[in-house]
Enzyme design. Sequence first.
Site, PDB file in Angstrom:
ATOM      1  N   ASN A  13       0.731  -1.202  -0.202  1.00 53.25           N
ATOM      2  CA  ASN A  13      -0.066  -0.045   0.014  1.00 53.25           C
ATOM      3  C   ASN A  13       0.699   1.291   0.065  1.00 53.25           C
ATOM      4  OD1 ASN A  13      -1.695   1.967   0.422  1.00 53.25           O
ATOM      5  ND2 ASN A  13      -2.269   1.596   2.535  1.00 53.25           N
ATOM      6  N   TRP A  14       0.946   1.893  -1.201  1.00 57.03           N
ATOM      7  CA  TRP A  14       1.979   3.014  -1.201  1.00 57.03           C
ATOM      8  C   TRP A  14       1.387   4.225  -0.656  1.00 57.03           C
ATOM      9  CZ3 TRP A  14       4.063   2.460  -6.833  1.00 57.03           C
ATOM     10  CH2 TRP A  14       4.747   1.185  -7.224  1.00 57.03           C
ATOM     11  N   LYS A  15       0.133   4.237  -0.342  1.00 54.97           N
ATOM     12  CA  LYS A  15      -0.393   5.466   0.150  1.00 54.97           C
ATOM     13  C   LYS A  15      -0.454   6.716  -0.523  1.00 54.97           C
ATOM     14  CE  LYS A  15      -0.116   3.273   4.757  1.00 54.97           C
ATOM     15  NZ  LYS A  15      -0.093   3.368   6.222  1.00 54.97           N
ATOM     16  N   HIS A  98      -9.638   1.102   5.435  1.00 57.39           N
ATOM     17  CA  HIS A  98      -8.404   1.308   6.082  1.00 57.39           C
ATOM     18  C   HIS A  98      -8.265   2.210   7.260  1.00 57.39           C
ATOM     19  CE1 HIS A  98      -4.154   2.439   6.735  1.00 57.39           C
ATOM     20  NE2 HIS A  98      -3.633   1.270   5.991  1.00 57.39           N
ATOM     21  N   GLU A 100      -6.574   4.685   8.190  1.00 63.44           N
ATOM     22  CA  GLU A 100      -6.734   6.212   7.966  1.00 63.44           C
ATOM     23  C   GLU A 100      -7.600   6.738   7.224  1.00 63.44           C
ATOM     24  OE1 GLU A 100      -2.703   5.577   5.630  1.00 63.44           O
ATOM     25  OE2 GLU A 100      -1.944   4.870   7.522  1.00 63.44           O
ATOM     26  N   GLU A 170      -4.964  -4.971  10.950  1.00 62.29           N
ATOM     27  CA  GLU A 170      -3.976  -3.944  10.977  1.00 62.29           C
ATOM     28  C   GLU A 170      -4.113  -3.431  12.334  1.00 62.29           C
ATOM     29  OE1 GLU A 170      -2.091  -2.796   6.962  1.00 62.29           O
ATOM     30  OE2 GLU A 170      -3.762  -1.570   7.562  1.00 62.29           O
ATOM     31  N   GLY A 176       2.741   2.187  10.962  1.00 56.62           N
ATOM     32  CA  GLY A 176       3.694   3.203  10.790  1.00 56.62           C
ATOM     33  C   GLY A 176       4.470   3.839  11.952  1.00 56.62           C
ATOM     34  N   SER A 216       3.964  -2.055  10.302  1.00 48.15           N
ATOM     35  CA  SER A 216       5.353  -2.216  10.680  1.00 48.15           C
ATOM     36  C   SER A 216       5.887  -3.364  10.034  1.00 48.15           C
ATOM     37  CB  SER A 216       5.728  -1.834  12.120  1.00 48.15           C
ATOM     38  OG  SER A 216       5.298  -0.654  12.303  1.00 48.15           O
ATOM     39  N   GLY A 237       3.051  -1.075   4.431  1.00 46.62           N
ATOM     40  CA  GLY A 237       3.100   0.123   3.893  1.00 46.62           C
ATOM     41  C   GLY A 237       4.362   0.726   3.571  1.00 46.62           C
ATOM     42  N   GLY A 238       5.098   1.303   4.608  1.00 49.09           N
ATOM     43  CA  GLY A 238       6.508   1.915   4.430  1.00 49.09           C
ATOM     44  C   GLY A 238       7.210   1.038   3.788  1.00 49.09           C
TER      45      GLY A 238
HETATM   46  P1  13P Z   1       3.264   0.406   7.525  1.00 45.65           P
HETATM   47  O1  13P Z   1       3.702  -0.940   7.243  1.00 45.65           O
HETATM   48  O2  13P Z   1       3.862   1.631   7.370  1.00 45.65           O
HETATM   49  O3  13P Z   1       3.070   0.276   9.306  1.00 45.65           O
HETATM   50  O4  13P Z   1       1.664   0.490   7.148  1.00 45.65           O
HETATM   51  C1  13P Z   1       0.895  -0.351   7.250  1.00 45.65           C
HETATM   52  C2  13P Z   1      -0.540  -0.163   6.523  1.00 45.65           C
HETATM   53  O5  13P Z   1      -1.265   0.663   7.039  1.00 45.65           O
HETATM   54  C3  13P Z   1      -0.793  -0.988   5.175  1.00 45.65           C
HETATM   55  O6  13P Z   1      -1.879  -0.464   4.698  1.00 45.65           O
END
Ligand code: 13P
Length: 263
Positions: A13-15, A98, A100, A170, A176, A216, A237-238
Site C-alpha cells: 500500500n503506497w498510500k 483502512h 487512515e 491492522e 507506521g 510495521s 506500508g512503508g
Molecule cells: P506500515 O507498514 O507503514 O506500518 O503501514 C501499514 C499499513 O497501513 C498498510 O496498509
Amino acid sequence: MTNRMRRPLVAGNWKMHTTYEEAIQLAQGIAKGCIGLADVEVALIPPFPWIVALAEVLHDSAIVVGAQTCSMYERGAYTGEVAAFMLAPFCRYVIVGHSERRSLFGETDEVVAAKLARILAHDMTPILCVGERLEEREAGETLGVIERQLQAIAASVDPSQAERLVVAYEPVWAIGTGRPATASDAQHVARFIREWVAERYGERAGQGVRILYGGSVTAENASAFFLERDIDGALVGGASLDAAQFCGIVEAAQAAAQAKKEV
Ligand code: 13P
C-alpha cells in the site's frame, strides 16, 4: 479446522507517496526482484493517478494492481470520487476500511459496507482492513472491535463471495510506528477472524478467506507472521516503497509457503 492451502498475498500500500517516475521505477524494480517467487501473489496498490500506467508496466509480469479505496456510489455527480467500475479494468484488489480512512476521513462501518458491496459487484476483491486502536487494546476490547467491524460488512457479502475475501488485520497502534504486533497476537486475531467467517458463511469460506497482517512489517520481521497458521500474507506500508525491502518480504512469504506445504 483442517488446513487447506491458500495462496499467500503480499500487497504494497503506497498510500500518498511516489511521483510518477518513482512509481514506474519502483514497480519495475519489484517486478524484477520477484521473478521466480511464484507461490506468492504480489499486489501493488499505488495512488489513483498511477494505476493505469502500472497496469501497463506490469502487464507481462505476474504482479497485479490494486486501489486504495473507491466511492461508495455507483456513478453520478460525485465530484472527486472514483467509482469501482472505473477501477475494474485495471485492478484486482481494492482496499476498504483502512484505519487512515476511518479516522482521518470519517468512514463509518456503514460506508465501509457500501464500498465493499461496490467492489464485489464489479468482480474485484476487497482487502477489508480491521483493527483496534491502542486504547481499545488496553481496555481488552480487541476482539469485540474486530467482531463489530466484521459484523458491519456481513450483509454486503453473500456466502459465495465470502471465500474470496481478503481481510487485513491492522492494529492501528502498529501502523507506521515501527512497533509491530507479536506474531502470536496477530495469529490470535487471525484465528478469530477465520472462525467468524466459518461460523457466518460455512467451513469452506472459513478455510478460503485469506487473512493478512499489517503494521510495521519489514523484510526482517515478516517471516514470523507468515509462519503462523492463519496468517496468509501481509499488507505493507512503508516497507513497500523500497524494492529490496518489499521483495525481501515476498521472499519470506515464499519460504513460509514452502514450509507450510511440508507440514
Ligand atoms: P506500515 O507498514 O507503514 O506500518 O503501514 C501499514 C499499513 O497501513 C498498510 O496498509
